[in-house]
Design an enzyme around this catalytic site. Structure first.
Site, PDB file in Angstrom:
ATOM      1  N   ASP A  72     -80.010  43.112  -7.608  1.00  0.00           N
ATOM      2  CA  ASP A  72     -81.372  42.777  -7.219  1.00  0.00           C
ATOM      3  C   ASP A  72     -81.356  41.735  -6.093  1.00  0.00           C
ATOM      4  OD1 ASP A  72     -84.097  42.621  -7.240  1.00  0.00           O
ATOM      5  OD2 ASP A  72     -84.296  41.859  -9.279  1.00  0.00           O
TER       6      ASP A  72
ATOM      7  N   LYS B 265     -68.789  38.140 -11.185  1.00  0.00           N
ATOM      8  CA  LYS B 265     -68.539  36.737 -11.542  1.00  0.00           C
ATOM      9  C   LYS B 265     -67.688  36.733 -12.809  1.00  0.00           C
ATOM     10  CE  LYS B 265     -69.356  32.422 -10.554  1.00  0.00           C
ATOM     11  NZ  LYS B 265     -69.012  31.749  -9.312  1.00  0.00           N
TER      12      LYS B 265
END
Ligand code: NAD
Length: 336
Positions: free
Chosen positions: A231, A173
């Site tokens: 995750d 990002k």
């Protein structure tokens, strides 16, 4: 065959059930092993140890270099720092490897999915650096270091090369977190150009990446991510291939490794004997590769593949009615 000494951490919730099953399968497949069983998690405190990650457990893993670990419970929004985060940081287990592959006999929306998530395991938003600035305002620091970004990028390219994988895609990002995610991209580009031009390299902004993953996961190969994204994305990938019951994992450092499934302690099904032990058995197979017992690992893989294809001893998450130990016994019965 040399005898291996392996630390076994049953953990919390379904942990003791799935570790018992995995241990039985590994022993039945012929591994000569001495298990050093030690607790972690809420179980450690219940057993009278000083905290959720006892010094004795940590020292045993550091000494023996290999552990097979069940999941541990972490309180939400309060309480102690996650055992997993502590363990990965204290032992410098900087790379998580989580392969999500389609399995014959496990019905899913997609076929031929074969993705490996390589997750940075020691920093990012999991650094645990949180503070209340003034009442009503809190901050969580996202940490990225050149050392850790370079190390995980090099690990991913080396892994891809050794495993004959074609492409690494960094999910990021960096359009928003220009410095932290930007640093991972800078390091990954450099490692690609200078050390591993043999592997194709791509970058994808993670929100679009998630959409593409659920539209057509077969176009992805190795995904490289920072800690939090890794995750989340590894659970997403688990969902693409049959759920958390069928994805194993490894946490790797330079000289120590802890093998554990992606799933947690599953309190909703703990103690019922219905958890799927396959994810931990798959993690154990990764452990067997790590300790150069590939033949035993292959024996287990062939046996569980047969059980899945036959479809008679599947656990509930895979549409069957078998319990944890029944599934493990079915694997043991098919070991050749
Ligand atoms: P979870 O992975 O424990 O469970 C999510 C869902 O998947 C639940 O419905 C559960 O029943 C199901 N599931 C998970 N493993 C399964 C298995 N082997 N067989 C069948 N079904 C299975 O995630 P959660 O409920 O968000 O977390 C529970 C606890 O686990 C939390 O305290 C969390 O912090 C902890 N956790 C630990 C680890 C770890 O130790 N490595 C990883 C993730 C979560």
């Amino acid at each position: 065959m040399a005898k291996h000494t392996i630390v076994l951490i049953p953990g919390d919730g379904i942990g003791p059930e799935v570790t018992t099953a995995a241990r039985r399968v590994v022993e039945a497949a012929g591994l000569s092993v001495e298990w050093v069983e030690l607790p972690a998690g809420a179980t450690a405190v219940e057993q009278g140890f000083e905290n959720v990650l006892p010094q004795r457990t940590l020292a045993a893993i550091a000494a023996h270099k290999v552990a097979l670990k069940g999941p541990v419970t972490t309180p939400i929004g309060k309480g102690f720092t996650s055992v997993n985060v502590q363990l990965r940081k204290k032992l410098n287990l900087y790379a998580a490897i989580r392969p999500a592959r389609s399995l014959d006999g496990v019905k899913t929306r997609f076929e031929k999915v074969d993705i490996v998530v390589i997750r940075e395991n020691t920093e990012g938003l999991y650094s645990g650096l949180e503070q209340e600035v003034v009442p009503g305002v809190v901050t969580s620091l996202k940490v990225a270091t050149e050392l850790a970004c370079t190390r995980i990028a090099r690990f991913a390219f080396r892994y891809a090369t050794r495993r004959h994988r074609k492409r690494i895609n960094v999910f990021h990002k960096a359009n928003i977190m220009k410095m932290s995610d930007g640093l991972l991209l800078t390091c990954a580009r450099r490692i690609h150009e200078e050390e591993y031009p043999n592997i194709d390299y791509e970058e994808t902004i993670i929100d679009a990446g998630c959409m593409k993953l659920v539209q057509d996961p077969t176009r992805f190969d190795v995904l490289l991510t920072e800690n939090l994204y890794g995750d989340v994305v590894s659970d997403l990938c688990a969902g693409l291939v049959g759920g958390l019951g069928v994805v194993g994992g490894a946490n790797i450092g330079d000289d120590t490794a802890v093998f554990e499934a992606v799933h947690g302690s599953a309190p909703d099904i703990a103690g019922k004997g219905i958890a799927n032990p396959l994810a931990l058995i798959m993690s154990a197979v990764m452990m067997l590769d790590h300790v150069h017992e590939e033949v035993i690992g292959q024996r287990i893989t062939s046996a569980y593949k047969q059980v899945l294809i036959e479809g008679k001893a599947l656990t509930r998450d895979l549409g069957g009615t078998a319990g944890t130990s029944e599934f493990a016994e079915a694997i043991i019965a098919r070991l050749k």
